[in-house]
Structure formats: C-alpha cells, structure tokens
Design a protein around this motif. Structure first.
Motif, PDB file in Angstrom:
ATOM      1  N   SER A  52      86.737   5.367  36.749  1.00 36.79           N
ATOM      2  CA  SER A  52      86.380   6.131  37.946  1.00 36.79           C
ATOM      3  C   SER A  52      87.038   5.589  39.206  1.00 36.79           C
ATOM      4  N   GLU A  63      91.774  11.870  32.256  1.00 38.58           N
ATOM      5  CA  GLU A  63      90.470  11.799  32.907  1.00 38.58           C
ATOM      6  C   GLU A  63      90.535  12.314  34.341  1.00 38.58           C
ATOM      7  N   SER A 109      83.020   7.805  33.662  1.00 35.99           N
ATOM      8  CA  SER A 109      84.272   7.282  33.120  1.00 35.99           C
ATOM      9  C   SER A 109      84.435   5.838  33.564  1.00 35.99           C
TER      10      SER A 109
END
Length: 410
Positions: free
Chosen positions: A155, A134, A152
């Motif tokens: 984050s 990610e 996400s």
C-alpha cells in the motif's frame, strides 16, 4: 480488486485449466492476433509465435476478479478498465492473447493468456509486476466506487507511485482508509504453494503443523529428523538447504516450513538461521537420489501421509509413480534432476537439433533475423540449394556430420 499472474511455457494443460467444468459457466473470449477456432489451438498458436523470443517463459497467464464481495456493480466495465490499464502499463496493447470468462459462486472473473514476445524478439518487461497490478486495481476500485481499497502489503509503495503519476485522488482515498498504516496482510499460501497443495492433495497447514510439532519436541537435528519420520515425513538436502519431504515425495524448504508454521501458531517466526544451525551437523541424502521415502518402509501399505489426514489415501500421488513419488520437483518447484542428466544434457540437445528437418532449422534461424532479412535469406538459400554438393572424404564437423563442398565441374 484481486488479480494474479504467472509466466510459463504454455501448453494444453493451461488451456484445459481455463476450460475446466467446475465453473458454473465458461465463456471463451474472442482472441486477438490468433486464428485458431478453439482455446487449445489458440494457446498452441501463442506458444508457436513466441519461439523466437529470448526467454524460456514467453506465455503470461493473468486473471482479474473485480470484487469477490460484489461491491462493484459494473463487473464488465471494471474488468474492461483494468485490462486497458494493464495493457498500457506492461506494453501489451498489440500483443496476441486468448482467454475465458468464468462464473463461479456468483463471481465473474476473467483469464487472459498473452504472448510476451514482440515481433522483434524482445520480451515485455514484467518486473515488479505484482505491485504494478495492485496499483491498477486500486485505481479501478476508486473509479468504480468501492468504499475501501483491497488491503495490500504494497500500500505505501502504491501510494507513492500514484502520487508520482499524478493520481493524488486515488492516493488520498487510500490514505484516508487507513490501508497505509494497517498491519500488512499475509496470505496463507503463495500461488506456487497453492498449486503444490492442489497437486499433492496434502493441506499445507497440516504439513506446517506437523513440522512445527517435530521442531518443538526435539533439541537437535537428529531429534528433529526422528520426530519428522514418526509423522510420515523425511528430511533431505535440497538445492537451497534442508527440505522436508512429504508422503508424495514433494519437497518443502525446511526453514520456510517451520518459520511459517511458528508465525501462524503464535505470531513469532522461527528465524531461518536457527533452523539451519540446528540441522548443520546432519548428513542428509540429496533429494532426488532415491524416491524420497524412508528406507525399509512399504510405500504401498504406508505411503507416509500422516501429516495430512484429509489428503488422499491411495499410494499413487498426483502426477507420481506407483509409490506416489513425484521425483521431478524440489523445494523451488523446479526439476530435481535437471541439466546434464535424464536426456537433458548438452549432447542430447545437440542430437535433437541435428535430427530436426532442414526446413525447421531454417525457420528457427529466420525468426531470429531482423525485419527485412528473411527475403534476402530465402533468395540466398534457393541459390545455394540449386548447386550440387558433395561430401569431403574423411572430414566431419563437431557433431560428426560430414562436411560438404560445391561440386566443381571440369
């Protein structure tokens, strides 16, 4: 930027998945470190190269989609940048791989299959791989001009890691977008649940709704079991607790099924402890002891698919037997009857090892040796083979094979 990954043993099914014709187009990549001319052969070669590794999941299947909404104009450039970051992050820059580029619904995305086993036998570290992938995706999104990062649940952790690595520009961009303060997104299905849904043909949302309805119209474990059976489901004991068994014989952890259904219905999850407490007094049959269907039911006339009106109506489930049973899966997706049963016991494994040709046993041993020892072993082996050996009468090893000793010339 969306990416996904799964570790496994590899095999022809993986190669066929990459070649499936449902895509608008499939472009096979030029492999690295492999000599086979086709993708099936390349995956087989990857598996063979990984046999000396200290893992039973040496193959790493990774896919990346630069942007499902087509906000990144340079798709090829974004993919190339992401793969470069990915190989540096996981130390796979010199590892062999193969793969394919798919175009589906105007989206161009790429699959790669890597070997995680290094020449030394060590295995590449993929811990925390989801959050790491990610973070790479956020970097590429920023560099290729996406207006906002992909949401996400990681984050805040990603921003922290970016600042530690000196990418304050990407971290500031993420914070300015509000992604670190927004509610964490929750995926409808995990990758494993998506595969189960594809295999069984039963929508998981329908199964969750049926389990939640049975939960709410019952006050105790017996009532919950009766309500499930009225909907074509059953309740069994699994490895991690009670499991709900659908019409194909596939098990789903009851605490997860009911909890996820409640959260999607009204935003309040039913705690796993509450589910276990209600079911604590039940005596359940272990999943896998029988075919997973209710006693007395005709599986050919009533396959138990009431929870999934959109699912297949036939009596043969995907990868199942004549009654639609899939007895080899439990709630965790592993073999339900593994270990010392069904030809998988210690004795069976030893029989298979003993039955292998001597050359195969030698190659397996040589793969585990440190570099430089293979030539020494080959020379020693040739010297031993040059001698004449005779069996020692009445003596065998632990596997029942006769012991031998060098023939002494008089």
């Amino acid at each position: 930027m969306i990416s996904g990954a799964e570790r496994g043993k590899g095999g022809d099914a993986l190669a066929k998945h990459l070649l499936k014709p449902e895509n608008d187009s499939v472009e096979v990549l030029t492999p690295r470190g492999l000599g086979s001319p086709d993708l099936i052969g390349q995956v087989r070669e990857l598996v063979a190269l990984s046999l000396g590794g200290r893992t039973d999941r040496p193959v790493y299947h990774v896919h990346v989609d630069p942007d499902p909404h087509l906000a990144i104009a340079d798709n090829d450039g974004a993919r190339a940048r992401w793969w470069a970051l990915f190989e540096r992050e996981f130390g796979l820059g010199s590892q062999p791989y193969c793969g394919a580029v798919h175009v589906k619904h105007a989206r161009r995305h790429e699959h790669r299959v890597y070997s995680l086993v290094r020449p030394s036998g060590a295995v590449a570290d993929t811990s925390w791989e989801y959050a790491r992938r990610e973070r790479l995706g956020r970097i590429v999104e920023f560099e290729f001009g996406m207006p906002r990062p992909t949401p996400s649940k990681h984050s805040r952790a990603i921003v922290k890691a970016l600042r530690e690595q000196g990418r304050d520009d990407v971290a500031a961009w993420m914070e300015a977008s509000g992604t670190t303060t927004a509610a964490r997104p929750v995926a409808r299905l995990t990758p494993q649940e998506r595969l189960i849904e594809e295999r069984t043909g039963i929508p998981l949302d329908d199964l969750r709704a049926a389990a939640l309805a049975a939960w709410r119209e019952s006050d105790d474990g017996a009532g919950f079991l009766a309500a499930l059976r009225a909907r074509g489901l059953d309740l069994r004991e699994g490895r991690s607790g009670p499991v709900v068994v659908d019409g194909t014989g596939t098990a789903h952890l009851a605490t997860r099924l009911v909890g996820a259904a409640a959260r999607r219905a009204d935003g309040s999850r039913i705690p796993a402890a509450a589910v276990r407490e209600r079911l604590a007094g039940l005596t359940l049959q272990t999943h896998g002891e029988t075919d997973g269907r209710q006693a007395g039911r005709d599986p050919l006339r009533d396959p138990g698919r009431a929870a999934a009106p959109g699912g297949p109506g036939g009596h043969a489930g995907a990868r199942g037997d004549a009654g639609g049973e899939v007895p080899h899966r439990d709630a965790g997706g592993f073999d339900a009857d593994r270990g010392r049963h069904g030809g998988r016991g210690v004795g069976d494994a030893l029989d298979r090892l003993v039955a292998r040709p001597a050359s195969a046993r030698l190659r397996a041993r040589m793969r585990m040796l440190p570099p430089g020892r293979n030539a020494e072993l080959a020379a020693a082996f040739a010297a031993v083979r040059a001698r004449t050996w005779i069996a020692v009468p009445g003596h065998t090893d632990v596997w029942g094979l006769p012991l031998v000793e060098p023939h002494r010339r008089v």
